[in-house]
Write an enzyme that holds these catalytic residues in place. Structure first.
Site, short mmCIF file in Angstrom:
data_model
loop_
_atom_site.label_atom_id
_atom_site.label_comp_id
_atom_site.label_asym_id
_atom_site.label_seq_id
_atom_site.Cartn_x
_atom_site.Cartn_y
_atom_site.Cartn_z
CD GLU A 1 -3.13 -1.12 2.06
OE1 GLU A 1 -3.17 -0.17 2.86
OE2 GLU A 1 -3.99 -2.02 2.02
CD GLU B 1 -4.06 -6.28 4.03
OE1 GLU B 1 -5.02 -5.55 4.40
OE2 GLU B 1 -2.88 -5.99 4.26
#
Length: 255
Positions: free
Chosen positions: A67, A178
């Site tokens: 991220e 995720e």
């Protein structure tokens, strides 16, 4: 890859994975500059030397960063998620890792990057797509509060997100690195955390993925010693207890 409290020692979880024959998606921290990446790579190469094929045979892939692209967006900055890393910086780190594992038992391991689905559909991040062997997608309809995100809409939001990434990455393998739905905590938009809704999300989103797409669920346990808000754990504080809801995917349409 680095064990907490050390500069560049491999994480101790590797031995636990070997003991239990658990597959591994390795992660290298990429939001702290080149010196930290050097230490992450040192930990990786030490692990290869120390554990050999007992370790490398378990590795599904290597993610260079997580991220980091999201963190440099206006949303990420507003949420205090910086520092992040720029696309060309990440692409260079991916090459550095690939060079480091050449001529080792990990030489054939896919090397890529994990980020939010919104980062992958942003054309300014094309350099990372080009550098990656796989595209790791983090997708949480629970957090998509600018859209109708009641649990009944979560399957559609998730599928739309993954579809948008697949359309943006030119045929590269897309892994779900995720996803999940909270069992407790605050309501976000129309998404209400509960065991019932977490079970619905598992059945409708997770079960069709398992065995077909490389998928890592968030998360096995996050309620030890304290329960966070929101909490996504599939089990509670005691590791010896049963899951909080049925994970069998029995009687679930997995088409």
């Amino acid at each position: 890859m680095i064990q907490a409290g050390t500069a560049k020692d491999p994480i101790s979880a590797i031995q636990a994975a070997i003991n239990t024959k658990t597959s591994l998606l390795l992660g290298l921290w990429a939001s702290a500059g080149s010196a930290v990446i050097d230490n992450e790579i040192a930990a990786l190469t030490t692990a290869i030397t120390t554990y050999g094929t007992d370790f490398t045979s378990l590795v599904a892939g290597i993610s260079v960063g997580s991220e980091d692209l999201y963190r440099v967006t206006p949303t990420g900055i507003a949420n205090g998620e910086n520092p992040g890393a720029q696309p060309l910086e990440l692409a260079a780190y991916i090459k550095q890792v690939r060079d480091a594992i050449a001529n080792t038992p990990l030489s054939s391991a896919p090397v890529g990057h994990v980020d939010t689905w919104t980062a992958w559909v942003n054309g300014s991040n094309q350099a990372v797509i080009d550098a990656s062997d796989f595209i790791g997608v983090d997708a949480y309809p629970y957090f998509q509060s600018t859209m109708p995100n009641d649990i009944s809409a979560n399957k559609g939001l998730f599928n739309d997100a993954v579809g948008a990434v697949q359309a943006a990455v030119g045929g590269k393998p897309v892994w779900i690195t995720e996803t999940g739905f909270p069992v407790s905590g605050k309501t976000v938009g129309q998404a209400v955390p509960s065991l019932e809704n977490a079970k619905t999300y598992w059945d409708e989103v997770g079960c069709p993925l398992f065995g077909k797409t490389n998928t890592w669920w968030y998360t096995m346990q996050d309620a030890s010693p304290d329960t966070p808000n929101p909490s996504f754990g599939l089990i509670g504080q005691d590791l010896t207890t049963k899951p909080l809801f049925d994970l069998s995917c029995s009687n679930v349409d997995t088409s």
